[in-house]
Design a protein around this motif. Structure first.
Motif, PDB file in Angstrom:
ATOM      1  N   ILE A   3       0.863  -1.174   0.000  1.00  0.00           N
ATOM      2  CA  ILE A   3       0.000   0.000   0.000  1.00  0.00           C
ATOM      3  C   ILE A   3       0.902   1.226   0.000  1.00  0.00           C
ATOM      4  O   ILE A   3       1.809   1.340   0.821  1.00  0.00           O
ATOM      5  CB  ILE A   3      -0.908   0.027   1.243  1.00  0.00           C
ATOM      6  N   LYS A   4       0.656   2.135  -0.914  1.00  0.00           N
ATOM      7  CA  LYS A   4       1.399   3.387  -0.950  1.00  0.00           C
ATOM      8  C   LYS A   4       0.422   4.479  -1.373  1.00  0.00           C
ATOM      9  O   LYS A   4      -0.124   4.430  -2.478  1.00  0.00           O
ATOM     10  CB  LYS A   4       2.571   3.293  -1.932  1.00  0.00           C
ATOM     11  N   LEU A   5       0.182   5.400  -0.472  1.00  0.00           N
ATOM     12  CA  LEU A   5      -0.741   6.491  -0.732  1.00  0.00           C
ATOM     13  C   LEU A   5       0.031   7.802  -0.669  1.00  0.00           C
ATOM     14  O   LEU A   5       0.936   7.948   0.150  1.00  0.00           O
ATOM     15  CB  LEU A   5      -1.868   6.504   0.305  1.00  0.00           C
ATOM     16  N   GLU A   6      -0.357   8.754  -1.509  1.00  0.00           N
ATOM     17  CA  GLU A   6       0.335  10.044  -1.514  1.00  0.00           C
ATOM     18  C   GLU A   6      -0.649  11.186  -1.577  1.00  0.00           C
ATOM     19  O   GLU A   6      -1.676  11.100  -2.248  1.00  0.00           O
ATOM     20  CB  GLU A   6       1.264  10.150  -2.725  1.00  0.00           C
ATOM     21  N   THR A   7      -0.302  12.251  -0.875  1.00  0.00           N
ATOM     22  CA  THR A   7      -0.991  13.527  -0.987  1.00  0.00           C
ATOM     23  C   THR A   7       0.049  14.531  -1.469  1.00  0.00           C
ATOM     24  O   THR A   7       1.192  14.159  -1.744  1.00  0.00           O
ATOM     25  CB  THR A   7      -1.567  13.976   0.374  1.00  0.00           C
ATOM     26  N   TYR A  57      -2.103  -5.735   6.746  1.00  0.00           N
ATOM     27  CA  TYR A  57      -1.920  -5.499   5.312  1.00  0.00           C
ATOM     28  C   TYR A  57      -2.224  -6.758   4.507  1.00  0.00           C
ATOM     29  O   TYR A  57      -2.956  -6.710   3.515  1.00  0.00           O
ATOM     30  CB  TYR A  57      -0.495  -5.032   4.992  1.00  0.00           C
ATOM     31  N   GLU A  58      -1.654  -7.881   4.938  1.00  0.00           N
ATOM     32  CA  GLU A  58      -1.849  -9.133   4.210  1.00  0.00           C
ATOM     33  C   GLU A  58      -3.268  -9.669   4.387  1.00  0.00           C
ATOM     34  O   GLU A  58      -3.867 -10.161   3.438  1.00  0.00           O
ATOM     35  CB  GLU A  58      -0.839 -10.197   4.673  1.00  0.00           C
ATOM     36  N   LYS A  61      -5.847  -6.068   3.371  1.00  0.00           N
ATOM     37  CA  LYS A  61      -5.499  -5.056   2.366  1.00  0.00           C
ATOM     38  C   LYS A  61      -5.617  -3.632   2.914  1.00  0.00           C
ATOM     39  O   LYS A  61      -5.873  -2.684   2.169  1.00  0.00           O
ATOM     40  CB  LYS A  61      -6.342  -5.206   1.107  1.00  0.00           C
ATOM     41  N   MET A  62      -5.451  -3.494   4.228  1.00  0.00           N
ATOM     42  CA  MET A  62      -5.503  -2.188   4.886  1.00  0.00           C
ATOM     43  C   MET A  62      -4.715  -2.277   6.173  1.00  0.00           C
ATOM     44  O   MET A  62      -4.285  -3.356   6.573  1.00  0.00           O
ATOM     45  CB  MET A  62      -6.949  -1.780   5.182  1.00  0.00           C
ATOM     46  N   GLY A  63      -4.553  -1.170   6.820  1.00  0.00           N
ATOM     47  CA  GLY A  63      -3.859  -1.141   8.102  1.00  0.00           C
ATOM     48  C   GLY A  63      -3.417   0.262   8.445  1.00  0.00           C
ATOM     49  O   GLY A  63      -3.617   1.201   7.675  1.00  0.00           O
ATOM     50  N   LYS A  82      -8.390   0.114   9.915  1.00  0.00           N
ATOM     51  CA  LYS A  82      -8.186  -1.151  10.628  1.00  0.00           C
ATOM     52  C   LYS A  82      -9.492  -1.928  10.621  1.00  0.00           C
ATOM     53  O   LYS A  82     -10.551  -1.375  10.933  1.00  0.00           O
ATOM     54  CB  LYS A  82      -7.751  -0.876  12.068  1.00  0.00           C
ATOM     55  N   TYR A  83      -9.391  -3.202  10.266  1.00  0.00           N
ATOM     56  CA  TYR A  83     -10.561  -4.079  10.295  1.00  0.00           C
ATOM     57  C   TYR A  83     -10.663  -4.728  11.671  1.00  0.00           C
ATOM     58  O   TYR A  83      -9.678  -5.252  12.192  1.00  0.00           O
ATOM     59  CB  TYR A  83     -10.467  -5.151   9.214  1.00  0.00           C
TER      60      TYR A  83
END
Length: 182
Positions: A3-7, A57-58, A61-63, A82-83
């Motif tokens: 996961i790689k998010l950018e602002t 993550y695994e 698909k989030m964290g 977080k789930y």
């Protein structure tokens, strides 16, 4: 899963072992953990263990993600989804070094995580809980268009539960886009 998010200002990426010292130091600031119900890490090694065994993550698909300021590569804190399998809900959470409070980083990171959750993961609802006296975190949630749902006990502490539906998030972003075009 990577996961790689950018602002504009921030990079959000999975925790890495090199974040151990920052996680440790941030969580030893009693003002930072005041409303979280978490105890400070007892050592850098404990922070490293958290990172090494973190499996969100695994599995989902989030964290929680490290928040890095792009201009100088500084670790500012963390933010992410977080789930909770027992409740079958996804929540948004964030925590930042105190020296970075009040700069809009939490809101910016939260917005990106919400976009990821609604657009990439196709979530329909995201929750958030915040200690009832943590006014700054409540303001972040309100800026992101979360709605107060009810008062709860979370980790045996008085808290407020918030909710955001995808339709309200999309409507908010559409309204902002149309205002920019005027």
């Amino acid at each position: 899963m990577k996961i790689k998010l950018e602002t504009t200002r921030l990079l959000l990426r999975p925790f890495a072992v090199e974040d151990s010292r920052d996680l440790y130091e941030m969580n030893t600031d009693l003002e930072v953990v005041k409303y979280t119900g978490d105890s400070p890490f007892s050592s850098i090694e404990k922070a490293t263990e958290l990172i090494e065994f973190y499996d969100q993550y695994e599995k989902y698909k989030m964290g929680r993600l490290s928040v890095i300021r792009k201009s100088d590569n500084k670790f500012l804190g963390w933010c992410g989804l977080k789930y909770h399998p027992k409740e079958k809900i996804v929540d948004l959470g964030y925590r930042f070094y105190r020296k970075y409070w009040g700069h809009g980083y939490a809101t910016e990171a939260a917005e990106m995580c919400l976009q990821y959750g609604f657009n990439k993961l196709a979530l329909t609802t995201i929750h958030a809980h915040v200690h009832e006296q943590n006014n700054a975190s409540q303001k972040v949630l309100e800026k992101c268009r979360f709605k107060f749902l009810k008062k709860i006990l979370y980790d045996k502490q008085p808290a407020k539960l918030y909710i955001l539906h995808k339709k309200d998030f999309i409507k908010k972003n559409a309204n902002e886009s149309s205002q920019l075009k005027k």
